[in-house]
Design an enzyme around this catalytic site. Structure first.
Site, PDB file in Angstrom:
ATOM      1  N   ALA A  18       3.681  11.278  10.564  1.00 52.51           N
ATOM      2  CA  ALA A  18       3.040  10.682   9.381  1.00 52.51           C
ATOM      3  C   ALA A  18       2.679  11.751   8.362  1.00 52.51           C
ATOM      4  CB  ALA A  18       1.794   9.909   9.808  1.00 52.51           C
ATOM      5  N   ARG A  24       7.459   6.955  -3.145  1.00 60.47           N
ATOM      6  CA  ARG A  24       8.003   5.712  -3.731  1.00 60.47           C
ATOM      7  C   ARG A  24       7.011   4.558  -3.731  1.00 60.47           C
ATOM      8  NH1 ARG A  24      13.452   4.915  -0.657  1.00 60.47           N
ATOM      9  NH2 ARG A  24      12.636   6.578   0.678  1.00 60.47           N
ATOM     10  N   GLY A  89      10.421  19.013   7.316  1.00 63.93           N
ATOM     11  CA  GLY A  89      11.419  18.355   8.155  1.00 63.93           C
ATOM     12  C   GLY A  89      10.820  17.721   9.402  1.00 63.93           C
ATOM     13  N   ASN A 182      20.562   5.933  12.805  1.00 66.59           N
ATOM     14  CA  ASN A 182      19.444   6.499  13.569  1.00 66.59           C
ATOM     15  C   ASN A 182      18.143   5.870  13.071  1.00 66.59           C
ATOM     16  OD1 ASN A 182      17.498   8.127  14.756  1.00 66.59           O
ATOM     17  ND2 ASN A 182      17.814   9.825  13.306  1.00 66.59           N
ATOM     18  N   LYS A 363     -25.401 -18.050   4.197  1.00 63.40           N
ATOM     19  CA  LYS A 363     -25.386 -16.607   4.474  1.00 63.40           C
ATOM     20  C   LYS A 363     -26.482 -16.294   5.462  1.00 63.40           C
ATOM     21  CE  LYS A 363     -27.921 -13.706   2.960  1.00 63.40           C
ATOM     22  NZ  LYS A 363     -28.865 -12.802   2.274  1.00 63.40           N
ATOM     23  N   TYR A 378     -27.532 -24.309  -0.955  1.00 64.38           N
ATOM     24  CA  TYR A 378     -27.466 -22.896  -0.618  1.00 64.38           C
ATOM     25  C   TYR A 378     -28.423 -22.632   0.526  1.00 64.38           C
ATOM     26  CZ  TYR A 378     -28.079 -17.933  -0.412  1.00 64.38           C
ATOM     27  OH  TYR A 378     -28.148 -16.646   0.078  1.00 64.38           O
ATOM     28  N   ASN A 398     -34.365 -17.626  -1.104  1.00 55.62           N
ATOM     29  CA  ASN A 398     -34.641 -16.536  -0.164  1.00 55.62           C
ATOM     30  C   ASN A 398     -34.969 -15.230  -0.853  1.00 55.62           C
ATOM     31  OD1 ASN A 398     -31.996 -16.459  -1.168  1.00 55.62           O
ATOM     32  ND2 ASN A 398     -31.302 -15.198   0.539  1.00 55.62           N
ATOM     33  N   SER A 417     -33.604 -34.637  -0.348  1.00 51.82           N
ATOM     34  CA  SER A 417     -32.657 -34.126  -1.338  1.00 51.82           C
ATOM     35  C   SER A 417     -33.372 -33.306  -2.402  1.00 51.82           C
ATOM     36  CB  SER A 417     -31.950 -35.287  -2.035  1.00 51.82           C
ATOM     37  OG  SER A 417     -31.203 -35.995  -1.091  1.00 51.82           O
TER      38      SER A 417
HETATM   39  C1  UD1 Z   1      15.036  10.448   9.054  1.00 51.97           C
HETATM   40  C2  UD1 Z   1      16.160  10.916   9.976  1.00 51.97           C
HETATM   41  C3  UD1 Z   1      17.353   9.982   9.804  1.00 51.97           C
HETATM   42  C4  UD1 Z   1      16.959   8.566  10.108  1.00 51.97           C
HETATM   43  C5  UD1 Z   1      15.762   8.150   9.244  1.00 51.97           C
HETATM   44  C6  UD1 Z   1      15.257   6.800   9.664  1.00 51.97           C
HETATM   45  C7  UD1 Z   1      15.930  13.317  10.169  1.00 51.97           C
HETATM   46  C8  UD1 Z   1      16.426  14.631   9.741  1.00 51.97           C
HETATM   47  N1  UD1 Z   1      16.498  12.264   9.637  1.00 51.97           N
HETATM   48  O1  UD1 Z   1      15.495  10.549   7.736  1.00 51.97           O
HETATM   49  O2  UD1 Z   1      18.410  10.376  10.659  1.00 51.97           O
HETATM   50  O3  UD1 Z   1      18.038   7.674   9.882  1.00 51.97           O
HETATM   51  O4  UD1 Z   1      14.693   9.091   9.391  1.00 51.97           O
HETATM   52  O5  UD1 Z   1      14.275   6.394   8.769  1.00 51.97           O
HETATM   53  O6  UD1 Z   1      15.038  13.253  11.006  1.00 51.97           O
HETATM   54  N2  UD1 Z   1       8.003  13.349   8.302  1.00 51.97           N
HETATM   55  C9  UD1 Z   1       7.059  14.270   8.670  1.00 51.97           C
HETATM   56  N3  UD1 Z   1       7.218  15.561   8.265  1.00 51.97           N
HETATM   57  C10 UD1 Z   1       8.270  15.943   7.512  1.00 51.97           C
HETATM   58  C11 UD1 Z   1       9.246  14.991   7.147  1.00 51.97           C
HETATM   59  C12 UD1 Z   1       9.087  13.703   7.564  1.00 51.97           C
HETATM   60  O7  UD1 Z   1       6.080  13.946   9.341  1.00 51.97           O
HETATM   61  O8  UD1 Z   1       8.348  17.131   7.182  1.00 51.97           O
HETATM   62  C13 UD1 Z   1       7.830  11.968   8.734  1.00 51.97           C
HETATM   63  C14 UD1 Z   1       7.667  11.029   7.573  1.00 51.97           C
HETATM   64  O9  UD1 Z   1       6.299  10.844   7.265  1.00 51.97           O
HETATM   65  C15 UD1 Z   1       8.300   9.749   8.089  1.00 51.97           C
HETATM   66  C16 UD1 Z   1       9.358  10.243   9.040  1.00 51.97           C
HETATM   67  O10 UD1 Z   1       8.994  11.547   9.385  1.00 51.97           O
HETATM   68  O11 UD1 Z   1       7.393   8.957   8.807  1.00 51.97           O
HETATM   69  C17 UD1 Z   1      10.748  10.206   8.459  1.00 51.97           C
HETATM   70  O12 UD1 Z   1      10.767  10.995   7.329  1.00 51.97           O
HETATM   71  P1  UD1 Z   1      11.783  10.709   6.167  1.00 51.97           P
HETATM   72  O13 UD1 Z   1      11.658  11.752   5.145  1.00 51.97           O
HETATM   73  O14 UD1 Z   1      11.663   9.304   5.745  1.00 51.97           O
HETATM   74  O15 UD1 Z   1      13.160  10.923   6.954  1.00 51.97           O
HETATM   75  P2  UD1 Z   1      14.577  10.597   6.397  1.00 51.97           P
HETATM   76  O16 UD1 Z   1      15.044  11.729   5.603  1.00 51.97           O
HETATM   77  O17 UD1 Z   1      14.580   9.260   5.803  1.00 51.97           O
END
Ligand code: UD1
Ligand code: CA
Length: 504
Positions: A18, A24, A89, A182, A363, A378, A398, A417
């Site tokens: 998360a 977006r 990532g 995936n 209430k 009320y 009240n 009433s």
């Molecule tokens: C990722 C997958 C992709 C898959 C897709 C499904 C990778 C490289 N790719 O892509 O194969 O089809 O999800 O939705 O894993 N997040 C982090 N830290 C980060 C980046 C992301 O916690 O540095 C979390 C995001 O909050 C999110 C999830 O990982 O909950 C996926 O991140 P997102 O950027 O949506 O991944 P995609 O590039 O869509």
């Protein structure tokens, strides 16, 4: 997906990702904190994760960290928070999450905080499939009509083996034609995961540490890599913008309604019925059109709710009927009736067989068994004993402008009433008040309280003060015993306002 999930062993850990930005959504609220079905997206993800009974449940955060931590503290204090650093990532996110995992072996599940329809049942099944195959990694995949944006599952020529995952941005044209995607949800062998994450780089189109690379590495090491293909693509869908949020919210609602209907609840119009994930409903209850049941609302067996009710954190007893009512944190007793056009505010409780009728607001009011507040009243900060009847248009005054005070009414009282009960005040058992009484002093048991001002009729007032109106015409005609709009009256107005008769 046919393996019985009941055989599942609890995983060593679930890591919920998360840390992403979720731009977006175009929102001041972090993406994973947007609610559907009465919980945040992250709340749904945590509920699914918890359902596998993991030894460790870790949520990886970075973007809007403080807001996420506050939310987790309030709603999921049992989870462990891991901070992702500046290395981007999903691979790095999981690596940071693993630092909070105490186990050294076993199965680790990875899920996303923005995938709200995922069920614990599916995660348990993923664990079973993964462990029975002795796999190093098992990815939850799906075949979809439009795979755009997703990582694609690469399989061996005959399709039996998973070779790896390629991200859309790194894929060849042929790879982009693959429709197996995936989901981002996986089961990993913990030792393989730790090792492989230490070996992945950022040499890809996005310059990120890809978690997906772990599968290719494990495969190259000669380990088993599997995919569990789900036929429920929506269950693994993430909410990236508010259009998807609404779609997933509607789908979640559809699934919740279906669960209740299959369990024996009649829902007359699913299209206009919204029920949160945590609501419970007894067998043979009927939900009529236009009903929203929120929060921890609990509906008893054979109760009838609707049409057009919004109930939040409200408990409704068996066989009760609630019509066109807005209710928050209230308790409605068995066989009681509420509505139409009724507003129950926090702290309202209505006893068995009681009634709160039309245009009544309550209430912090405890209304006893069989007691009735049928019309236009009320009732605030009050206790009403069993069998008592509150006459139409009674007001429980009240609030004195500074403090709230309580009104206590005994059993089998008849409040006339249009009474105003000026709190603090007590009315004893079996007492009564006359219509229009302003009760400022306690009324002893069995007494009748009356203090309405004696009536004074100022005769001929309309003829003098409303001369030239239809009212004057009507009054004059009545007084002169002739049809209305008849001859001009002979007598002129007598301007003596002091001519009055008093009557007590
Ligand atoms: C990722 C997958 C992709 C898959 C897709 C499904 C990778 C490289 N790719 O892509 O194969 O089809 O999800 O939705 O894993 N997040 C982090 N830290 C980060 C980046 C992301 O916690 O540095 C979390 C995001 O909050 C999110 C999830 O990982 O909950 C996926 O991140 P997102 O950027 O949506 O991944 P995609 O590039 O869509
Ligand atoms: Ca995504």
């Amino acid at each position: 997906m046919e393996t019985p999930a009941s055989a599942a062993v609890a995983p060593a850990a679930v890591i919920v990702l998360a840390a992403g930005a979720g731009t977006r959504m175009k929102s001041r609220t972090p993406k994973v904190l947007h609610p559907i079905g009465g919980r945040s997206l992250l709340g749904h993800a945590i509920t699914a994760a918890e359902g596998t009974g993991p030894a460790d449940l870790v949520v990886v955060v970075r973007h809007e960290r403080e807001k996420l931590i506050q939310h987790l503290t309030e709603h999921a204090s049992e989870v462990t928070v891991a901070d992702q650093d500046e290395i981007p990532g999903t691979g790095r996110a999981v690596q940071c999450g693993l630092e909070k995992v105490s186990a050294t072996s076993g199965t680790v599940l990875v899920t996303y905080g923005d995938v709200p329809l995922l069920e614990a049942e599916t995660l348990r099944e993923l664990v079973v499939v993964h462990e029975q195959a002795g796999a190093a990694a098992t990815v939850l995949s799906a075949r979809v009509a439009d795979p755009t944006g997703y990582g694609r599952i690469l399989r061996s020529q005959d399709g039996s083996e998973v070779l790896g995952i390629v991200e859309e941005k790194d894929a060849t044209e042929d790879q982009r034609a693959i429709d197996e995607i995936n989901s981002g949800i996986y089961a990993f062998d913990l030792e393989v995961l730790r090792d492989a994450l230490g070996r992945i780089g950022t040499d890809n189109a996005q310059g990120e540490m890809y978690l997906t690379d772990v599968l290719g590495i494990a495969r190259s090491d000669g380990r088993t890599v599997r995919a569990l293909v789900t036929d429920d693509a929506m269950m693994v869908e993430g909410a990236n913008d508010r259009v998807q949020l609404a779609q997933l919210g509607a789908e979640m609602n559809r699934r919740i309604l279906e669960r209740h209907m299959r369990a024996g609840v009649t829902i007359v119009d699913p299209a206009t019925t919204w029920i949160d994930a945590d609501v419970s409903i007894g067998t043979d209850a009927t939900i009529l059109p236009g009903v929203q049941l929120h929060g921890a609302t609990d509906i008893g067996e054979d109760a009838v709710i609707g049409p057009d009710c919004t109930l939040r954190d409200t408990e409704v007893g068996a066989r009760a009927e609630v019509v066109r009512t807005h209710s928050v944190l209230a308790v409605i007793g068995e066989e009681a009736t509420v509505g139409p056009f009724t507003y129950l505010r926090p702290g309202t409780s209505l006893g068995r067989g009681g009634k709160i009728g039309g245009f009544v607001e309550t209430k912090n009011a405890q209304i006893g068994d069989g007691a009735k507040v049928p019309h236009l009243s009320y009732v605030g900060d009050a206790e009403i004993g069993e069998g008592t009847n509150i006459g139409a248009a009674t007001i429980f005054a009240n609030y004195d402008g500074q403090n709230k005070h309580r009104t206590t009414i005994g059993k089998h009282v008849r409040v006339g009433s249009d009474s105003v009960l000026v709190a603090p005040v007590t009315i004893g058992d079996g007492a009564a008040t006359g219509a229009g009484t302003v009760v400022r002093k306690d009324v002893p048991s069995g007494a009748l309280a009356v203090n309405a001002v004696g009536q004074r009729n100022v005769e001929g007032w309309t003829l003098r003060r409303r001369a030239g109106t239809a009212a004057e015409d009507a009054a004059r005609a009545a007084l002169e015993g002739r049809p209305e709009n008849g001859a001009t009256p002979t007598a002129g107005p007598d301007a003596d306002d002091n001519k009055e008769h008093q009557q007590r």
